[in-house]
Design a protein around this motif. Sequence first.
Motif, PDB file in Angstrom:
ATOM      1  N   GLY A  33     -19.149  -2.471  37.983  1.00  0.00           N
ATOM      2  CA  GLY A  33     -20.028  -3.123  39.018  1.00  0.00           C
ATOM      3  C   GLY A  33     -20.220  -4.708  38.801  1.00  0.00           C
ATOM      4  N   PRO A  35     -18.945  -8.266  38.433  1.00  0.00           N
ATOM      5  CA  PRO A  35     -17.928  -9.126  38.778  1.00  0.00           C
ATOM      6  C   PRO A  35     -17.145 -10.028  37.884  1.00  0.00           C
ATOM      7  N   TRP A  46     -17.167  -2.774  41.622  1.00  0.00           N
ATOM      8  CA  TRP A  46     -17.672  -1.775  42.590  1.00  0.00           C
ATOM      9  C   TRP A  46     -18.965  -2.247  43.178  1.00  0.00           C
ATOM     10  N   GLU A  47     -19.247  -1.909  44.261  1.00  0.00           N
ATOM     11  CA  GLU A  47     -20.564  -2.160  44.996  1.00  0.00           C
ATOM     12  C   GLU A  47     -21.194  -0.946  45.190  1.00  0.00           C
ATOM     13  N   GLN A  48     -20.729   0.535  45.090  1.00  0.00           N
ATOM     14  CA  GLN A  48     -21.606   1.667  45.385  1.00  0.00           C
ATOM     15  C   GLN A  48     -21.460   2.299  44.185  1.00  0.00           C
ATOM     16  N   ARG A  51     -18.802   5.155  43.577  1.00  0.00           N
ATOM     17  CA  ARG A  51     -17.554   4.884  43.019  1.00  0.00           C
ATOM     18  C   ARG A  51     -17.442   5.437  41.415  1.00  0.00           C
TER      19      ARG A  51
END
Length: 185
Positions: A33, A35, A46-48, A51
């Motif tokens: 998650g 960047p 990932w943002e959630q 995932r």
Amino acid sequence: MNWSSELPTLSAERVRLRWLRPEDCEDLFSVFGDPAVMAYWSHPAWEQLERAREYIRDIHAGFAARQLFQWGVAELDSDIILGTCTLCSYSAEQKRAEVGIILGRASWGRGLGREVLNLLIPFAFEEMDLERLEADIDPNNERSLALFEGCGFVREGLLRERWRVHGEVQDSVLLGLLKREWIPG
Ligand SMILES: CC(C)(COP(=O)(O)OP(=O)(O)OC[C@H]1O[C@@H](n2cnc3c(N)ncnc32)[C@H](O)[C@@H]1OP(=O)(O)O)[C@@H](O)C(=O)NCCC(=O)NCCS
């Protein structure tokens, strides 16, 4: 290969390569998650958290099909997951696979990448009977290129405009390591 339901655990001085479990989701999310960690990866951060759950399910399914061999990289003492390492694009017939590695930012520059590859490479050559390992690395990913070249991988070519990630087209450096050339590290 006669492992049944899980990948074998491989241990070194500071890390252990082990089977990922659903409870590793949050550790995994903190790596995938971020960047900065994902800057040269084949998909965006990932943002959630969900995932991470799906990812672990996919890893287990890939192993059940004997297509994907992806270990969690755990800190030896705490067993916290610092990242993962992978053998994918596996061909038993052609005796080759591609190597991937990812570690959270706090783990960079401490020689842990080298420690992981020094577990994974002998396993691939000696236990899985492979003869060739490959790596596909962004030309700007100097840290990763230094790691793989430091472990004996040789640059074999530049593949132009191979990936489309983060809205950008990216080239790949393809590196290879042959078992017959490999000097155990
Ligand atoms: C690539 C990655 C696994 C490297 O892990 P690491 O633990 O930092 O690697 P190490 O500390 O073992 O260092 C490996 C080599 O890189 C060198 N290095 C360290 N920092 C560097 C930098 N900023 N630039 C260039 N080389 C660097 C080290 O000197 C070392 O070489 P040496 O063994 O000859 O001294 C880690 O940076 C990472 O997870 N990056 C994000 C994911 C990624 O891009 N993965 C690779 C895609 S295949």
